[in-house]
Design a protein around this motif. Structure first.
Motif, mmCIF file in Angstrom:
data_model
loop_
_atom_site.group_PDB
_atom_site.id
_atom_site.type_symbol
_atom_site.label_atom_id
_atom_site.label_comp_id
_atom_site.label_asym_id
_atom_site.label_seq_id
_atom_site.Cartn_x
_atom_site.Cartn_y
_atom_site.Cartn_z
ATOM 1 N N VAL A 14 0.845 -1.344 0.123
ATOM 2 C CA VAL A 14 -0.066 -0.068 0.017
ATOM 3 C C VAL A 14 1.063 1.244 -0.123
ATOM 4 O O VAL A 14 2.099 1.250 0.472
ATOM 5 C CB VAL A 14 -0.972 -0.047 1.233
ATOM 6 C CG1 VAL A 14 -1.850 -1.166 1.160
ATOM 7 C CG2 VAL A 14 -0.225 -0.130 2.763
ATOM 8 N N TRP A 15 0.211 2.176 -0.579
ATOM 9 C CA TRP A 15 1.009 3.702 -0.372
ATOM 10 C C TRP A 15 1.244 4.038 0.971
ATOM 11 O O TRP A 15 0.016 3.915 1.671
ATOM 12 C CB TRP A 15 0.355 4.770 -1.343
ATOM 13 C CG TRP A 15 0.632 4.810 -2.851
ATOM 14 C CD1 TRP A 15 -0.255 4.091 -3.558
ATOM 15 C CD2 TRP A 15 1.654 5.162 -3.194
ATOM 16 N NE1 TRP A 15 0.281 4.291 -4.763
ATOM 17 C CE2 TRP A 15 1.450 5.044 -4.715
ATOM 18 C CE3 TRP A 15 2.714 5.785 -2.934
ATOM 19 C CZ2 TRP A 15 2.487 5.206 -5.637
ATOM 20 C CZ3 TRP A 15 3.817 5.945 -3.999
ATOM 21 C CH2 TRP A 15 3.810 5.687 -5.209
ATOM 22 N N HIS A 16 2.379 4.473 1.583
ATOM 23 C CA HIS A 16 2.407 4.908 2.898
ATOM 24 C C HIS A 16 3.583 5.635 3.102
ATOM 25 O O HIS A 16 4.446 5.704 2.116
ATOM 26 C CB HIS A 16 2.288 3.522 3.942
ATOM 27 C CG HIS A 16 3.589 2.823 3.562
ATOM 28 N ND1 HIS A 16 3.881 2.067 2.660
ATOM 29 C CD2 HIS A 16 4.703 2.723 4.488
ATOM 30 C CE1 HIS A 16 4.992 1.444 2.850
ATOM 31 N NE2 HIS A 16 5.627 1.651 4.107
ATOM 32 N N ASP A 17 3.689 6.254 4.108
ATOM 33 C CA ASP A 17 4.925 6.729 4.573
ATOM 34 C C ASP A 17 5.298 6.807 6.153
ATOM 35 O O ASP A 17 4.637 6.056 6.816
ATOM 36 C CB ASP A 17 4.911 8.254 4.259
ATOM 37 C CG ASP A 17 4.232 9.289 4.645
ATOM 38 O OD1 ASP A 17 3.644 9.038 6.070
ATOM 39 O OD2 ASP A 17 3.619 10.288 4.666
ATOM 40 N N HIS A 18 6.611 7.169 6.595
ATOM 41 C CA HIS A 18 6.882 6.975 7.899
ATOM 42 C C HIS A 18 7.493 8.579 8.034
ATOM 43 O O HIS A 18 8.469 9.076 7.728
ATOM 44 C CB HIS A 18 7.959 6.142 8.009
ATOM 45 C CG HIS A 18 7.576 4.669 7.783
ATOM 46 N ND1 HIS A 18 6.781 3.852 8.385
ATOM 47 C CD2 HIS A 18 7.946 3.948 6.399
ATOM 48 C CE1 HIS A 18 6.368 2.797 7.830
ATOM 49 N NE2 HIS A 18 7.393 2.661 6.725
ATOM 50 N N GLN A 19 6.840 9.244 8.755
ATOM 51 C CA GLN A 19 7.116 10.732 9.028
ATOM 52 C C GLN A 19 8.455 10.856 9.986
ATOM 53 O O GLN A 19 8.887 11.961 9.787
ATOM 54 C CB GLN A 19 5.871 11.436 9.826
ATOM 55 C CG GLN A 19 4.616 11.466 8.851
ATOM 56 C CD GLN A 19 5.106 12.456 7.496
ATOM 57 O OE1 GLN A 19 5.879 13.596 7.564
ATOM 58 N NE2 GLN A 19 4.880 12.235 6.249
ATOM 59 N N GLY A 71 9.149 10.613 5.451
ATOM 60 C CA GLY A 71 8.285 11.416 5.105
ATOM 61 C C GLY A 71 8.054 11.104 3.588
ATOM 62 O O GLY A 71 6.860 11.869 2.697
ATOM 63 N N THR A 72 8.729 10.301 2.853
ATOM 64 C CA THR A 72 8.498 9.891 1.569
ATOM 65 C C THR A 72 7.371 8.989 1.420
ATOM 66 O O THR A 72 7.568 7.748 1.665
ATOM 67 C CB THR A 72 9.869 9.490 0.755
ATOM 68 O OG1 THR A 72 10.857 10.637 0.909
ATOM 69 C CG2 THR A 72 9.711 9.297 -0.673
ATOM 70 N N GLU A 73 6.513 9.329 0.556
ATOM 71 C CA GLU A 73 5.422 8.329 0.202
ATOM 72 C C GLU A 73 5.926 7.143 -0.640
ATOM 73 O O GLU A 73 6.408 7.508 -1.912
ATOM 74 C CB GLU A 73 4.214 9.096 -0.333
ATOM 75 C CG GLU A 73 2.882 8.326 -0.227
ATOM 76 C CD GLU A 73 1.590 8.985 -0.585
ATOM 77 O OE1 GLU A 73 0.432 8.655 -0.278
ATOM 78 O OE2 GLU A 73 1.711 10.048 -1.209
ATOM 79 N N HIS A 74 5.736 5.845 -0.505
ATOM 80 C CA HIS A 74 6.349 4.968 -1.282
ATOM 81 C C HIS A 74 5.532 3.697 -1.115
ATOM 82 O O HIS A 74 4.570 3.664 -0.280
ATOM 83 C CB HIS A 74 7.823 4.541 -0.869
ATOM 84 C CG HIS A 74 7.750 4.086 0.727
ATOM 85 N ND1 HIS A 74 7.516 4.974 1.852
ATOM 86 C CD2 HIS A 74 7.821 2.869 1.009
ATOM 87 C CE1 HIS A 74 7.975 4.290 2.981
ATOM 88 N NE2 HIS A 74 8.013 2.985 2.549
ATOM 89 N N LYS A 75 5.491 2.994 -2.394
ATOM 90 C CA LYS A 75 4.787 1.596 -2.226
ATOM 91 C C LYS A 75 5.714 0.567 -2.911
ATOM 92 O O LYS A 75 5.831 0.304 -4.211
ATOM 93 C CB LYS A 75 3.677 1.673 -2.967
ATOM 94 C CG LYS A 75 2.647 0.383 -3.366
ATOM 95 C CD LYS A 75 1.407 0.868 -4.321
ATOM 96 C CE LYS A 75 1.840 0.787 -5.591
ATOM 97 N NZ LYS A 75 0.567 0.503 -6.410
ATOM 98 N N PRO A 76 6.135 -0.374 -1.810
ATOM 99 C CA PRO A 76 6.896 -1.639 -2.408
ATOM 100 C C PRO A 76 6.162 -2.540 -3.377
ATOM 101 O O PRO A 76 5.025 -2.844 -3.139
ATOM 102 C CB PRO A 76 7.520 -2.077 -1.110
ATOM 103 C CG PRO A 76 7.250 -1.216 -0.039
ATOM 104 C CD PRO A 76 5.980 -0.490 -0.304
ATOM 105 N N GLU A 113 0.946 5.441 8.802
ATOM 106 C CA GLU A 113 -0.664 5.732 9.302
ATOM 107 C C GLU A 113 -1.508 5.200 8.535
ATOM 108 O O GLU A 113 -2.782 5.418 8.498
ATOM 109 C CB GLU A 113 -0.667 7.082 9.123
ATOM 110 C CG GLU A 113 0.317 7.747 10.260
ATOM 111 C CD GLU A 113 -0.030 7.454 11.618
ATOM 112 O OE1 GLU A 113 -1.209 7.440 12.044
ATOM 113 O OE2 GLU A 113 1.114 7.103 12.344
ATOM 114 N N THR A 114 -1.368 4.609 7.201
ATOM 115 C CA THR A 114 -2.258 3.988 6.090
ATOM 116 C C THR A 114 -3.077 3.007 6.789
ATOM 117 O O THR A 114 -4.439 2.788 6.522
ATOM 118 C CB THR A 114 -1.481 3.560 4.898
ATOM 119 O OG1 THR A 114 -0.743 4.761 4.364
ATOM 120 C CG2 THR A 114 -2.407 2.882 4.051
ATOM 121 N N GLY A 115 -2.567 2.008 7.529
ATOM 122 C CA GLY A 115 -3.221 0.776 8.038
ATOM 123 C C GLY A 115 -3.736 0.036 7.056
ATOM 124 O O GLY A 115 -3.243 -0.166 6.114
#
Length: 121
Positions: free
Chosen positions: A42-47, A82-87, A108-110
Motif C-alpha cells: 500500500v502507499w504509505h510513509d513514515h513521518q 516522510g516520502t510516500e512509497h509503495k513496495p 498511518e495508512t493501516g
C-alpha cells in the motif's frame, strides 16, 4: 540480545506470509526485520524515520510519487522519512528491513496488510 550468529536463510524458512516482517535482532533502538514481498503493498510513509530495504533474494521495486527504484539481490535503498512509497515484487522477494523499534509497516495508512509489530523469529 544474544551472542548467537543469525542465519538469514534459516530465518526466512520459518514463515511463509508476505508483507509480514519478523524481527531477527536489535541494535540500540533499531530492529532488523526479515520480510517476504510478493504483489503490491500500500502507499504509505513514515513521518519520523528513514526506512532501509536490502534485497537478500529476488528483486523488487519501490514506487515513489516522482520515480520508481528497482532493486536486485544484494542491492539496498533508503527511503527518506516522510516520502510516500509503495513496495512491490512480481515474484517472491526476501528483504531485510532496518528501522526503529515500533515502526508500523503501513505507516498511518493501516488496512489489511498492516502487520503485528515486534513479532520475533
Amino acid at each position: 540480545m544474544t551472542d548467537n550468529v543469525i542465519n538469514l536463510a534459516e530465518k526466512f524458512s520459518k514463515f511463509a506470509e508476505h508483507w509480514s516482517p519478523r524481527v531477527i535482532s536489535e541494535m540500540n533502538d533499531y530492529q532488523f526485520k526479515v520480510a517476504k514481498f510478493q504483489g503490491e503493498f500500500v502507499w504509505h510513509d513514515h513521518q519520523e524515520t528513514d526506512e532501509v530495504f536490502l534485497v537478500i533474494h529476488g528483486s523488487m521495486g519501490i514506487e515513489m510519487r516522482d520515480r520508481t527504484v528497482h532493486l536486485s539481490e544484494g542491492e539496498m535503498f533508503v527511503v527518506p522519512k516522510g516520502t510516500e512509497h509503495k513496495p512491490f515484487a512480481e515474484n517472491e522477494c526476501h528483504v531485510l528491513l532496518i528501522e526503529p523499534r515500533g515502526v508500523v509497516n503501513t505507516g498511518e495508512t493501516g488496512g489489511e496488510l498492516q502487520a503485528d509489530n515486534d513479532v520475533w523469529i
